[in-house]
Write a protein that holds these residues in place. Structure first.
Motif, PDB file in Angstrom:
ATOM      1  N   VAL A   1       1.272  -1.010  -0.368  1.00  0.00           N
ATOM      2  CA  VAL A   1      -0.160   0.079   0.543  1.00  0.00           C
ATOM      3  C   VAL A   1       0.649   1.196  -0.187  1.00  0.00           C
ATOM      4  CG1 VAL A   1      -1.679   1.155   1.591  1.00  0.00           C
ATOM      5  CG2 VAL A   1      -1.644  -1.136   0.688  1.00  0.00           C
ATOM      6  N   LEU A   2       1.811   0.924   1.066  1.00  0.00           N
ATOM      7  CA  LEU A   2       2.838   2.423   0.597  1.00  0.00           C
ATOM      8  C   LEU A   2       3.810   2.841  -0.765  1.00  0.00           C
ATOM      9  CD1 LEU A   2       4.675   4.523   2.435  1.00  0.00           C
ATOM     10  CD2 LEU A   2       5.733   2.542   2.515  1.00  0.00           C
ATOM     11  N   VAL A   3       4.109   1.653  -1.224  1.00  0.00           N
ATOM     12  CA  VAL A   3       4.348   2.120  -2.996  1.00  0.00           C
ATOM     13  C   VAL A   3       3.288   2.094  -3.593  1.00  0.00           C
ATOM     14  CG1 VAL A   3       5.001   0.279  -5.105  1.00  0.00           C
ATOM     15  CG2 VAL A   3       6.101   0.013  -2.606  1.00  0.00           C
TER      16      VAL A   3
ATOM     17  N   LEU B   1      -4.976   6.707   0.977  1.00  0.00           N
ATOM     18  CA  LEU B   1      -3.906   5.496   0.598  1.00  0.00           C
ATOM     19  C   LEU B   1      -2.345   5.447   1.878  1.00  0.00           C
ATOM     20  CD1 LEU B   1      -3.407   5.418  -3.073  1.00  0.00           C
ATOM     21  CD2 LEU B   1      -3.569   3.116  -1.774  1.00  0.00           C
ATOM     22  N   PHE B   2      -2.366   6.612   2.442  1.00  0.00           N
ATOM     23  CA  PHE B   2      -1.449   6.627   3.584  1.00  0.00           C
ATOM     24  C   PHE B   2      -1.377   6.185   4.282  1.00  0.00           C
ATOM     25  CE2 PHE B   2       1.512   9.030   0.254  1.00  0.00           C
ATOM     26  CZ  PHE B   2       2.860   8.795   0.614  1.00  0.00           C
ATOM     27  N   LEU B   3      -3.380   7.008   5.229  1.00  0.00           N
ATOM     28  CA  LEU B   3      -4.061   6.615   6.132  1.00  0.00           C
ATOM     29  C   LEU B   3      -3.929   4.770   5.983  1.00  0.00           C
ATOM     30  CD1 LEU B   3      -6.249  10.045   6.076  1.00  0.00           C
ATOM     31  CD2 LEU B   3      -4.256   8.491   7.935  1.00  0.00           C
ATOM     32  N   ALA B   4      -4.421   3.757   4.547  1.00  0.00           N
ATOM     33  CA  ALA B   4      -4.408   3.280   5.148  1.00  0.00           C
ATOM     34  C   ALA B   4      -3.199   1.834   5.303  1.00  0.00           C
ATOM     35  CB  ALA B   4      -4.468   2.444   3.177  1.00  0.00           C
ATOM     36  N   PHE B   5      -1.774   2.913   4.515  1.00  0.00           N
ATOM     37  CA  PHE B   5      -1.098   2.240   5.004  1.00  0.00           C
ATOM     38  C   PHE B   5      -0.900   2.119   6.637  1.00  0.00           C
ATOM     39  CE2 PHE B   5       3.217   3.405   6.265  1.00  0.00           C
ATOM     40  CZ  PHE B   5       4.076   2.829   5.772  1.00  0.00           C
ATOM     41  N   GLY B   6      -0.973   3.143   7.083  1.00  0.00           N
ATOM     42  CA  GLY B   6      -1.119   3.613   8.681  1.00  0.00           C
ATOM     43  C   GLY B   6      -1.603   2.091   9.151  1.00  0.00           C
TER      44      GLY B   6
ATOM     45  N   VAL C   1       2.408  10.213  -6.736  1.00  0.00           N
ATOM     46  CA  VAL C   1       3.194  11.198  -8.330  1.00  0.00           C
ATOM     47  C   VAL C   1       2.306  11.280  -9.571  1.00  0.00           C
ATOM     48  CG1 VAL C   1       5.850  10.410  -9.130  1.00  0.00           C
ATOM     49  CG2 VAL C   1       5.256  10.676  -6.908  1.00  0.00           C
ATOM     50  N   TRP C   2       2.148  10.097  -9.493  1.00  0.00           N
ATOM     51  CA  TRP C   2       1.502   9.833 -11.282  1.00  0.00           C
ATOM     52  C   TRP C   2      -0.485  10.881 -11.601  1.00  0.00           C
ATOM     53  CZ3 TRP C   2      -1.072   4.732 -13.763  1.00  0.00           C
ATOM     54  CH2 TRP C   2      -0.440   4.611 -14.273  1.00  0.00           C
ATOM     55  N   SER C   3      -0.619  10.890 -10.060  1.00  0.00           N
ATOM     56  CA  SER C   3      -2.165  11.700 -10.332  1.00  0.00           C
ATOM     57  C   SER C   3      -2.019  12.982  -9.903  1.00  0.00           C
ATOM     58  CB  SER C   3      -3.388  11.276  -9.866  1.00  0.00           C
ATOM     59  OG  SER C   3      -3.058  10.429  -8.231  1.00  0.00           O
ATOM     60  N   LYS C   4      -1.342  13.143  -8.794  1.00  0.00           N
ATOM     61  CA  LYS C   4      -1.319  14.497  -7.602  1.00  0.00           C
ATOM     62  C   LYS C   4      -2.309  15.211  -7.777  1.00  0.00           C
ATOM     63  CE  LYS C   4       2.860  16.106 -10.795  1.00  0.00           C
ATOM     64  NZ  LYS C   4       3.154  14.995 -11.086  1.00  0.00           N
ATOM     65  N   GLU C   5      -2.975  13.742  -6.832  1.00  0.00           N
ATOM     66  CA  GLU C   5      -4.643  13.886  -6.894  1.00  0.00           C
ATOM     67  C   GLU C   5      -4.161  14.040  -4.886  1.00  0.00           C
ATOM     68  OE1 GLU C   5      -8.412  13.137  -5.012  1.00  0.00           O
ATOM     69  OE2 GLU C   5      -7.587  11.605  -5.567  1.00  0.00           O
ATOM     70  N   PRO C   6      -4.721  14.548  -3.802  1.00  0.00           N
ATOM     71  CA  PRO C   6      -4.574  14.526  -3.150  1.00  0.00           C
ATOM     72  C   PRO C   6      -5.070  13.293  -1.737  1.00  0.00           C
ATOM     73  CG  PRO C   6      -5.555  17.069  -3.465  1.00  0.00           C
ATOM     74  CD  PRO C   6      -5.235  15.772  -4.746  1.00  0.00           C
ATOM     75  N   ALA C   7      -6.666  13.636  -2.241  1.00  0.00           N
ATOM     76  CA  ALA C   7      -7.857  12.912  -1.135  1.00  0.00           C
ATOM     77  C   ALA C   7      -7.696  11.630  -1.472  1.00  0.00           C
ATOM     78  CB  ALA C   7      -8.637  13.451  -1.721  1.00  0.00           C
ATOM     79  N   GLY C   8      -7.163  10.675  -2.589  1.00  0.00           N
ATOM     80  CA  GLY C   8      -6.586   9.525  -2.806  1.00  0.00           C
ATOM     81  C   GLY C   8      -5.538   9.053  -2.344  1.00  0.00           C
ATOM     82  N   THR C   9      -4.277   9.888  -2.281  1.00  0.00           N
ATOM     83  CA  THR C   9      -2.972  10.184  -1.995  1.00  0.00           C
ATOM     84  C   THR C   9      -2.893   9.958  -0.394  1.00  0.00           C
ATOM     85  OG1 THR C   9      -2.002  11.299  -3.787  1.00  0.00           O
ATOM     86  CG2 THR C   9      -1.022  10.538  -1.728  1.00  0.00           C
ATOM     87  N   THR C  10      -4.107  10.392   0.197  1.00  0.00           N
ATOM     88  CA  THR C  10      -4.031  10.504   1.435  1.00  0.00           C
ATOM     89  C   THR C  10      -4.539   9.512   1.952  1.00  0.00           C
ATOM     90  OG1 THR C  10      -4.042  13.075   1.848  1.00  0.00           O
ATOM     91  CG2 THR C  10      -4.841  11.979   3.961  1.00  0.00           C
TER      92      THR C  10
END
Length: 132
Positions: A15-17, A35-40, A24-33
């Motif tokens: 999930v981190l990768v 995914l990082f929360l899912a990583f946590g 980096v690819w989408s530059k979309e903050p909501a989905g990236t956040t």
């Protein structure tokens, strides 16, 4: 429990990768956040399972030569019947519905939630189920 802990740790790495690639690819903050929360969350669950596996005996799921019957037995205590989850569900539904309809509905939802929570916590401390 070691197997489950390793599974969640590897899932967290994946999930981190994916979070980095997606960010980096989408530059979309909501989905990236998200995914990082899912990583946590995966790291927290994986760490808990790995930490607990060191303190408990080896289970059948950790033995590669184990049969399904080796893990049979008592799983835990489950309440045979309870009306408290129904009260919590109705109170929670009314509370979430109050956001859409009007905050006045929260005044009716709060007592249902409190009664359900109180009843569920103290379910075995009254009547015939009371401990002596």
């Amino acid at each position: 429990m070691k197997v489950q802990g390793k599974m969640f740790i590897w899932l967290a790495v994946f999930v981190l990768v994916m979070a980095i690639v997606y960010g980096v690819w989408s530059k979309e903050p909501a989905g990236t956040t998200a995914l990082f929360l899912a990583f946590g969350l995966c790291i927290m669950v994986g760490y808990y399972l790995a930490f607990t596996a060191r303190r408990v005996d080896v289970g059948a799921q950790d033995d590669k030569e184990a049969d399904v019957a080796d893990d049979a037995g008592e799983v835990g205590f489950f309440s045979p019947h309870s009306w408290q989850p129904l009260s919590l569900a109705i109170g929670g539904a009314f509370l979430f519905l109050s956001v859409a309809i009007g905050w006045w509905l929260a005044y009716f939802a709060a007592p249902l939630l409190l009664i359900g929570l109180w009843g569920w916590v103290f379910e075995y401390y009254r009547g015939e189920n009371r401990t002596q």
